[in-house]
Design an enzyme around this catalytic site. Structure first.
Site, PDB file in Angstrom:
ATOM      1  N   GLN A 181      11.451 -62.482 -22.834  1.00  0.00           N
ATOM      2  CA  GLN A 181      10.770 -63.000 -21.649  1.00  0.00           C
ATOM      3  C   GLN A 181      10.078 -61.855 -20.897  1.00  0.00           C
ATOM      4  O   GLN A 181      10.728 -60.875 -20.501  1.00  0.00           O
ATOM      5  CB  GLN A 181      11.738 -63.712 -20.706  1.00  0.00           C
ATOM      6  CG  GLN A 181      10.997 -64.450 -19.588  1.00  0.00           C
ATOM      7  CD  GLN A 181      11.923 -65.126 -18.610  1.00  0.00           C
ATOM      8  OE1 GLN A 181      12.670 -64.457 -17.909  1.00  0.00           O
ATOM      9  NE2 GLN A 181      11.858 -66.451 -18.531  1.00  0.00           N
ATOM     10  N   TYR A 234       8.211 -65.928  -9.073  1.00  0.00           N
ATOM     11  CA  TYR A 234       7.779 -64.573  -9.416  1.00  0.00           C
ATOM     12  C   TYR A 234       6.248 -64.499  -9.470  1.00  0.00           C
ATOM     13  O   TYR A 234       5.570 -65.454  -9.099  1.00  0.00           O
ATOM     14  CB  TYR A 234       8.448 -64.115 -10.710  1.00  0.00           C
ATOM     15  CG  TYR A 234       9.952 -64.003 -10.560  1.00  0.00           C
ATOM     16  CD1 TYR A 234      10.518 -63.151  -9.609  1.00  0.00           C
ATOM     17  CD2 TYR A 234      10.815 -64.786 -11.325  1.00  0.00           C
ATOM     18  CE1 TYR A 234      11.887 -63.067  -9.440  1.00  0.00           C
ATOM     19  CE2 TYR A 234      12.194 -64.703 -11.162  1.00  0.00           C
ATOM     20  CZ  TYR A 234      12.725 -63.842 -10.213  1.00  0.00           C
ATOM     21  OH  TYR A 234      14.083 -63.761 -10.032  1.00  0.00           O
ATOM     22  N   ARG A 284       7.135 -70.138 -19.501  1.00  0.00           N
ATOM     23  CA  ARG A 284       8.147 -70.859 -18.720  1.00  0.00           C
ATOM     24  C   ARG A 284       7.584 -71.230 -17.355  1.00  0.00           C
ATOM     25  O   ARG A 284       6.985 -70.384 -16.673  1.00  0.00           O
ATOM     26  CB  ARG A 284       9.387 -69.989 -18.532  1.00  0.00           C
ATOM     27  CG  ARG A 284      10.588 -70.755 -17.987  1.00  0.00           C
ATOM     28  CD  ARG A 284      11.755 -69.835 -17.667  1.00  0.00           C
ATOM     29  NE  ARG A 284      13.036 -70.527 -17.782  1.00  0.00           N
ATOM     30  CZ  ARG A 284      14.165 -70.084 -17.248  1.00  0.00           C
ATOM     31  NH1 ARG A 284      14.192 -68.943 -16.585  1.00  0.00           N
ATOM     32  NH2 ARG A 284      15.285 -70.759 -17.398  1.00  0.00           N
ATOM     33  N   GLY A 326      21.517 -72.291 -20.169  1.00  0.00           N
ATOM     34  CA  GLY A 326      21.680 -70.940 -19.651  1.00  0.00           C
ATOM     35  C   GLY A 326      23.135 -70.587 -19.436  1.00  0.00           C
ATOM     36  O   GLY A 326      23.785 -69.993 -20.285  1.00  0.00           O
TER      37      GLY A 326
END
Length: 380
Positions: free
Chosen positions: A98, A179, A226, A321
């Site tokens: 990622q 982000y 994502r 996760g």
């Protein structure tokens, strides 16, 4: 009928099953920002996942927002990541990296020369980040100048190339959880009036430029993205038209023929329905122009939900996760409907092997003499 445990091919990646390990920041890289042998053990233990999405990894020193997270911008980091990817491949797994730029979710102590973080805006996020002193308020950012956008795009493309050089099967670009790239997407954060602000198409410009550059660098078949359309984490307040924004965004992405889209449904790590959002409609808009790309669903999925999502075609893959933290053999536990172990919250971030590589797996067979219903444990 397709099941959660059937193999799948998406882009250039073939996975043994439709269970993905979602990226999990564990802060084990320390002050050096280097992947370690301990990280190689951790990921190899979880290689039965159809696809491992390795932890968020900064594309440049400027992209860092948390102490102890790894990078993918130096020769030394590339070589260290190769140890991780080799370990996963030796155990029969597939792994992508990622790619991460945190934008304003950072602190000056983590930035080169103590400079302010960068973002789409000069407004500080009402959020915390993790520094060498513990959790601290984020620092006030500066808004990126329009002349800097090509540099940001190049950093992503170079990081993608570095990931392939390091042996990864592909990359996932982090465009979620408040982000940098999502700081451009949402009008609750992006207050620009130039070509990267204003309309939905303009706010999507930087993420589209990034993905286009990555596809040009490593090919569409090894690139994924994502997104988290409505998550409120990291002071990512709701967009004024989240459905319209992400409908437009995925329609722009579809012609790139990415290997996969990874969608966080609802609030990351929280409620799946904090605000109304039609994920099925979003999937249809994307799939109409990219039937071959996998649609990966995430957030709070139980075994039953995951089985149904794949069986009905609502998702091609399901990412888990937190369950992977304490259950390195999660795939087998889901396959046999075995009980899941709970993780230790005190060892999530930083530290060593404790709470990281010392979680046991279920024994593959019941030992002789075991009582009915007893399940033996073994350590890796």
């Amino acid at each position: 009928m397709t099941t959660l445990f059937d193999p799948i091919r998406f882009g250039d990646i073939t996975a043994a099953n439709r269970i993905a390990m979602a990226p999990l920041t564990r802060n084990r890289a320390g002050a050096t920002r280097m992947p370690t042998a301990l990280m190689a053990t951790y990921y190899a233990q979880r290689a039965s996942a159809g696809l491992i999405i390795a932890e968020a990894t900064q594309i440049s020193p400027e992209g860092q927002g948390y102490f102890g997270t790894p990078g993918i911008y130096s020769t030394e980091q590339i070589a260290a990541w190769r140890i991780v990817t080799d370990a996963v491949h030796d155990h029969g797994g597939k792994i992508v990296l990622q790619l991460w730029h945190v934008g304003r979710i950072s602190h000056v102590s983590l930035q080169p020369n103590g400079q302010p973080p960068v973002s789409s805006t000069a407004r500080r996020a009402d959020a915390k980040t993790f520094t060498s002193k513990g959790f601290e308020d984020t620092s006030t950012p500066r808004a990126l100048a329009i002349e800097e956008m090509p540099r940001i795009v190049r950093c992503y493309a170079h990081a993608a190339r570095h990931a392939i050089t390091a042996g990864f099967d592909g990359v996932e670009v982090h465009c979620a959880n408040g982000y940098l790239l999502e700081q451009f997407l949402r009008d609750s954060i992006n207050d620009r009036t130039d070509a990267y602000g204003g309309s939905k198409e303009h706010r999507a410009r930087l993420p589209i430029e990034v993905m286009t550059a990555i596809v040009g660098e490593i090919g569409a078949g090894r690139a994924g993205l994502r997104i988290s359309p409505v998550t409120p984490v990291n002071d990512a307040k709701q967009d004024s038209d989240a459905q319209g924004l992400f409908n437009t965004f995925v329609e722009q992405l579809a012609p790139l023929k990415l290997a996969f889209i990874h969608v966080i449904e609802g609030a990351t790590g929280g409620a799946r329905d904090p605000v109304p959002f039609d994920y099925a409609a979003l999937r249809r808009r994307y799939k109409v122009n990219n039937e071959g790309g996998a649609w990966m669903a995430n957030n709070g999925y139980t075994r039953e939900m995951a089985l149904e999502a794949v069986a009905t075609g609502a998702a091609d893959m399901v990412a888990f996760g937190r369950p992977f933290i304490a259950n390195p053999d999660l795939v087998e536990r889901l396959r046999h409907d075995s009980a899941l172990a709970a993780f230790n919250p005190d060892t999530l971030y930083g530290g060593g092997a404790r709470g990281y590589t010392d979680y046991p797996a279920l024994a593959p067979t019941q030992p002789e003499g075991a009582t009915a219903g007893h399940v033996a444990l073994m350590d890796y």
